[in-house]
Enzyme design. Structure first.
Site, PDB file in Angstrom:
ATOM      1  CB  VAL A 125       4.005  -2.623   3.100  1.00  0.00           C
ATOM      2  CG1 VAL A 125       2.919  -3.168   2.187  1.00  0.00           C
ATOM      3  CG2 VAL A 125       3.474  -2.475   4.520  1.00  0.00           C
ATOM      4  CB  CYS A 126       7.032  -5.906  -0.488  1.00  0.00           C
ATOM      5  SG  CYS A 126       6.938  -7.596   0.168  1.00  0.00           S
ATOM      6  CE1 TYR A 127       3.964  -4.880  -6.702  1.00  0.00           C
ATOM      7  CE2 TYR A 127       6.254  -5.091  -6.004  1.00  0.00           C
ATOM      8  CZ  TYR A 127       5.287  -4.471  -6.778  1.00  0.00           C
ATOM      9  OH  TYR A 127       5.633  -3.441  -7.617  1.00  0.00           O
ATOM     10  N   GLY A 129       5.244  -9.938   0.999  1.00  0.00           N
ATOM     11  CA  GLY A 129       5.904 -10.161   2.277  1.00  0.00           C
ATOM     12  C   GLY A 129       7.317 -10.669   2.159  1.00  0.00           C
ATOM     13  CG  MET A 154       0.538  -3.756  -0.405  1.00  0.00           C
ATOM     14  SD  MET A 154      -0.425  -2.908   0.874  1.00  0.00           S
ATOM     15  CE  MET A 154      -1.782  -2.246  -0.095  1.00  0.00           C
TER      16      MET A 154
END
Length: 357
Positions: A125-127, A129, A154
């Site tokens: 998971v990041c900001y 994708g 996210m």
């Protein structure tokens, strides 16, 4: 006469033995032998053969290995969720049970802290994708075939995350500057050089992977403004189906068929080794997988952040939002998240482009 000749020969032989033992030409050390072995190995050939024989991830219909936020939300208690955003952003809000790691810590985490095979799925998971896609591709090629990139990052979890990332970066800025004329692929050239301290395929791959994850995703990105201003400096790959490419693409971009065109059996040899290669897709998520692969095997490659959404989002929605993977508020789920009571403010970046990808 014969006696003199024999004496001369004996003296010369003794001298050669003496010089050999004192002049640095004696038995090689283990380190010197290893260096010679490394130099003798065609590391590109060894590395890409290993990747091809291990499933050839990028030239495979399974890529990009994405997972929908809905599935993650339903399985939070069962999936191992790794959040690679900055610690300060993680503390402000994250998925319950997620573990916060720097990308430089990922390989150690997989090798020493968890049993990866014990989880049904491991979710990166990041900001947005994109950096998670970059990390997912690397981990997949290392053999962790249950790793997935959460689509949209996210930003799809809740609007409080999206407003600083996806909603802030979508644009229609260059929609009127697209080109419909096709550009030919480059001429067939040699492959890039790969230099590591290793000799076997997996070891070469792991060393390259460590380098990329230590660097962080930001090093391997470029923005739309740069491509539309200085496009001639790059070898731009339009990673779309041909019909969509023909409908309009970045000027000078060259079409490569997704999931099958970047292998040795297809068109990998048409990529330049003396120019930065920029693959772009619709969202920047698929191209982050491709960019990881290309850098692993020795190319200088950068992913267009936020993909076509960064310069023709309105046109994508107008044409077919689903087909073009256009981001909008409809993608945001509004799921609950947790905060850490004591948020640590740190400037140590994980992988980000002006706040993260």
């Amino acid at each position: 006469m014969k006696k003199i000749t024999w004496l001369v020969l004996s003296a010369l032989l003794a001298l050669s033995v003496t010089l050999g033992s004192c002049g640095g030409n004696g038995a090689k050390t283990a380190e010197e032998t290893t260096q010679k072995e490394v130099q003798a190995v065609d590391q590109f050939e060894t590395l890409i053969s290993y990747i091809e024989n291990s499933g050839d991830l990028i030239n495979n219909k399974i890529v990009p290995t994405m997972i929908e936020p809905d599935e993650v939300h339903e399985n939070m208690a069962y999936y191992h969720i790794i959040d690679i955003r900055k610690e300060s952003d993680f503390n402000k809000g994250h998925i319950e049970g997620a573990k916060n790691l720097k990308t430089s810590e990922l390989i150690n985490h997989f090798e020493n802290n968890i049993d990866p095979a014990s989880f049904p799925k491991i979710v990166m998971v990041c900001y947005s994708g994109q950096s998670a896609g970059f990390s997912t591709a690397i981990l997949r090629m290392l053999g962790y075939d249950n790793v997935y990139d959460m689509k949209w990052g996210m930003s799809a979890w809740d609007e409080s995350f999206a407003k600083e990332k996806w909603l802030k970066n979508v644009s229609n800025k260059y929609a009127d500057q697209l080109e419909t004329e096709a550009s030919p692929k480059g001429t067939v050239t040699g492959y890039p050089q790969v230099m590591t301290t290793k000799t076997d395929g997996y070891a070469i791959l792991r060393e390259r992977a460590m380098q990329l994850l230590n660097d962080g995703f930001i090093k391997y990105t470029v923005k739309a403004d740069e491509l539309f201003t200085n496009g001639e400096n790059y070898y731009i790959i339009n990673y779309w189906p041909e019909a969509m490419y023909n409908a309009g693409h970045i000027p000078g971009a060259i079409q490569y068929q997704p999931k099958k065109s970047l292998g040795r059996a297809t068109f990998l040899s048409t990529l330049p080794t003396d120019k930065t290669v920029v693959p772009y897709c619709f969202t920047g998520q698929h191209s982050s997988f491709v960019t990881a692969y290309l850098n692993l095997i020795g190319y200088d490659a950068k992913s267009l952040v936020y993909g076509a959404n960064s310069f023709m989002n309105g046109l994508m929605i107008e044409r077919d939002a689903k087909k073009y993977h256009a981001f909008s508020k409809k993608k945001i789920k509004g799921y609950e998240f947790v905060k850490n009571e004591e948020a640590v403010d740190t400037e140590e970046a994980v992988v980000e482009v002006e706040g993260g990808c």
